[in-house]
Design a protein around this motif. Sequence first.
Motif, short mmCIF file in Angstrom:
data_model
loop_
_atom_site.label_atom_id
_atom_site.label_comp_id
_atom_site.label_asym_id
_atom_site.label_seq_id
_atom_site.Cartn_x
_atom_site.Cartn_y
_atom_site.Cartn_z
N VAL A 31 3.02 -5.84 12.20
CA VAL A 31 3.85 -4.68 12.29
C VAL A 31 4.73 -4.54 10.99
O VAL A 31 5.08 -3.52 10.63
CB VAL A 31 4.80 -5.03 13.60
N ILE A 32 5.54 -5.66 10.54
CA ILE A 32 6.24 -5.52 9.44
C ILE A 32 5.33 -4.80 8.12
O ILE A 32 5.67 -3.98 7.29
CB ILE A 32 7.07 -6.71 8.97
N LYS A 33 4.13 -5.69 8.02
CA LYS A 33 3.30 -5.17 6.80
C LYS A 33 2.79 -3.81 7.02
O LYS A 33 2.43 -2.93 6.10
CB LYS A 33 2.11 -6.11 6.60
N THR A 34 2.49 -3.29 8.22
CA THR A 34 2.08 -1.85 8.64
C THR A 34 3.10 -0.75 8.10
O THR A 34 2.89 0.14 7.55
CB THR A 34 1.66 -1.67 9.98
N ARG A 35 4.52 -1.25 8.40
CA ARG A 35 5.55 -0.35 8.12
C ARG A 35 5.59 -0.39 6.72
O ARG A 35 5.82 0.85 5.89
CB ARG A 35 6.77 -0.98 8.82
N GLU A 36 5.59 -1.32 6.07
CA GLU A 36 5.59 -1.48 4.56
C GLU A 36 4.29 -0.47 4.00
O GLU A 36 4.49 0.15 2.92
CB GLU A 36 5.53 -2.57 3.95
N LEU A 37 3.16 -0.37 4.44
CA LEU A 37 1.94 0.19 4.00
C LEU A 37 2.19 1.66 4.42
O LEU A 37 1.94 2.62 3.49
CB LEU A 37 0.59 -0.54 4.71
N SER A 262 -2.45 -2.57 9.01
CA SER A 262 -2.41 -3.64 7.72
C SER A 262 -3.53 -4.64 8.05
O SER A 262 -3.98 -4.99 6.87
CB SER A 262 -1.03 -4.41 7.84
N MET A 263 -3.83 -4.93 9.23
CA MET A 263 -4.84 -5.87 9.36
C MET A 263 -6.19 -5.37 9.26
O MET A 263 -7.11 -5.80 8.86
CB MET A 263 -4.54 -6.61 10.78
N LEU A 264 -6.29 -4.07 9.78
CA LEU A 264 -7.63 -3.45 9.41
C LEU A 264 -8.04 -3.12 7.96
O LEU A 264 -8.96 -3.16 7.63
CB LEU A 264 -7.29 -2.01 10.06
N VAL A 265 -6.94 -3.04 7.24
CA VAL A 265 -7.24 -2.80 5.68
C VAL A 265 -7.77 -4.20 5.31
O VAL A 265 -8.76 -4.10 4.48
CB VAL A 265 -6.02 -2.43 5.05
N LYS A 351 2.30 -13.33 -1.12
CA LYS A 351 2.41 -13.69 -2.42
C LYS A 351 2.23 -12.50 -3.32
O LYS A 351 1.89 -12.51 -4.73
CB LYS A 351 0.92 -14.61 -3.05
N ALA A 352 2.06 -11.28 -2.63
CA ALA A 352 1.61 -10.13 -3.43
C ALA A 352 2.01 -8.99 -2.61
O ALA A 352 2.44 -8.83 -1.49
CB ALA A 352 0.14 -9.76 -3.67
N GLU A 353 2.32 -7.83 -3.10
CA GLU A 353 2.74 -6.48 -2.45
C GLU A 353 1.65 -5.47 -2.27
O GLU A 353 0.62 -5.70 -2.95
CB GLU A 353 3.99 -5.97 -3.28
N TRP A 354 1.83 -4.45 -1.50
CA TRP A 354 0.94 -3.59 -1.54
C TRP A 354 0.30 -2.59 -2.96
O TRP A 354 -0.80 -2.34 -3.06
CB TRP A 354 1.21 -2.50 -0.29
N ASP A 355 1.62 -2.51 -3.56
CA ASP A 355 0.97 -1.83 -4.94
C ASP A 355 0.02 -2.48 -5.87
O ASP A 355 -0.69 -1.80 -6.58
CB ASP A 355 2.29 -1.59 -5.56
N SER A 356 0.13 -3.75 -5.63
CA SER A 356 -1.18 -4.54 -6.50
C SER A 356 -2.47 -4.11 -5.89
O SER A 356 -3.47 -4.11 -6.61
CB SER A 356 -1.08 -6.12 -6.43
#
Length: 739
Positions: A31-37, A262-265, A351-356
């Motif tokens: 949920v958190i990573k999807t919001r960030e995405l 986020s998980m689908l990606v 260990k990484a962010e979405w921009d990478s």
Amino acid sequence: MGSSSINKRSRGQHLGVTEPISLTGPTESDVIKTRELEKYLVDAGLYESQEEAVEREEVLGRLDQIVKAWVKKISRAKGFNEQVVQEANAKIFTFGSYRLGVHGPGADIDTLLVGPRHATREEDFFTEFYRILSEMPEVTELQPVPDAHVPVMKFKFSGVSIDLLYAKLSLWVIPEDLDVSQDSILQNADEQTVRSLNGCRVTDQILRLVPNIQNFRTTLRCMRLWAKRRGVYSNVSGFLGGINWALLVARICQLYPNAFPSMLVSRFFRVFTQWRWPNPVMLCEIEEGPLGLPVWDPRRNYRDRLHQMPIITPAYPCMNSSYNVSTSTLRIMTEEFQRGNEICEEIEANKAEWDSLFEPYPFFDAYKNYLEIGITAKNEHDLRQWKGWIESRLRTLTLKIEKATSGMLQCHPHPGNFSDSSRQFHYCFFMGLSRKQGAPVHEAEQFDIRTTVEEFKSSVQYTPLWKPGMEIQVSHIKRRNVPLFVFPGGVRPPRAIKTVSTEARPTSKARASIMSQAAYENLVGPNGVPSVADEESKVRRFLSDSREVEAHLLSNLPFEASSKSEASAETSFEDTTGSSSKDTNIVDDSRKRKFSGDSTDTNPDAKRVALSLPAEGPEEAAVHTTGPAVSEIPMGLGAETLAIEKLTAVPSAGLTALPAGADELEQSEIPSQVKDSASEAVEGRVGASHARFCQTGALEELEPSELSASFSDIPPAAPTVQRKPIIRLSLTTIGKKNP
């Protein structure tokens, strides 16, 4: 099919040709990573404003009025009585990204014009309708492409980009409530109409076959952005277009129906890194249909066996939407999937962010040699037509080079085009050149692609669109000579310098191989003897806690090593001007550096690990047939790897494409007019060049001294040993048709 899919969804049955890999719902981390995405996508400007949305709707409404007036006009011109004229109707449909709800600011609107049986494509659509649009001041950049696989008219209407297809139905009157998803609409339709209708029919089917439309849309927006940033978004260049990415994302949504974006990606990259092309990707079973139209079936259709990356459309007649993919572009996309998988693993581990993940691919820093294809015309209108035609044919140049060199010289086409502001009516396309990875390097190797380039240049000029002043020039440039106008702001960015490392972390394929082998040995024993019953609980604990086991295994196995000879192998493209192009301490930040498997690896064990996927032989069968079923294993990384391997091992209904070696190059791609006495000489040289290559394994430099020479002035390359490996290329400018 749509209603049955919805009923299946409501009864809890799965969508797709197989059961889902996992029914797991989102965790708090997801949920958190999807919001960030989602925030990243918003910040990237992927969503249009309300004002732009309203403007698009107004343009579509205005276009609908124009086509209705057009069909009445041509009906009257064909002699129909006034009652028939008043009843005459045509209708506009949308499809693609706009219909899917994933379009962004300034994106094209894919539209379909459906007309009656008496409104022809050539005379009424590409002639009369073209004339109507050309006389409207709000219509600009009008560009017809009648010879494309799917004929299209491109233009801007009040600043909104439109790609307009045409479908001629067997109906005398087009009803306002026409449903294009019905198979009966294809009755007596010609092949181009079937292809044009397929866009709308496929788009509607995709929306019916995904379990959660909103999660699908967010994931698709993400993958489209990623593909554009990494330079693999372009159907015409041999990569994947919007519909292809939509089908791939929809398949992942079917395999993980309860997952958040986020998980689908992450699972997108995990699944397609292990996918065994040319096994097809399908959202539903291929149906023969009631009309007897040909469908994709490599068991019966020879041409279907040549497809490298089949992605099958879900609407009848089911077709391969990715027929443009070549050996080289498939390799490039596979490597990009691998990179995406590794980064997503790091994102999941915080260990990484979405921009990478979305870092742009440095195309003009990735290769040492490029082909520059420059085109010019006398005016803007001619240039637009010439550009569209050349762009649609560049894929054949890639295929011709691969075929002429037996796949040893690989091309990486850039999906975009560039314009030099200092030159009027001018565009440039680029292709990166590299030797096939793993191919043995010989000191006197030569690739002679002179006749291949000449054949391509001779063939593209034979089009009804050609006018005096339309010219094409193909030239070779080194990386250091790439023109500045291709870079943002006209400034060449500094090169990223990387020292050659003696060790590198194993690729995700190597890690997946390790996990599969470890799971297998725990299931059946290291000697292939089935484990005793009390070992089963240990197996389950091993798989459920697979990440820790993976780390332990990797700490005791040799890592994949970067080859010290890679740099020297790359210098097979020597500069004939005399200056050395060796970079002894620099490795290109390119796909061939990040993803090994090259025969130049200095660590044979590391190479063996890297090449051990996909697994083959008895051990693979043991993994799939011995021990507990995949669905019973806790869904750790190892279990999921096994599930993905099982999914990709055998395609549905045995529809496996069987590659026949070279990519499909139809004789029809070269018009018969080309085969005059001059082109016969060209064909003779093609054969001689190919025979010489097969005999000597030759590699030639694209020599600067030949850039201004005419083809007739350049003798065949002598079969003598060259001091420096070179690629030869004749570079004449075509400004008029051959007599």
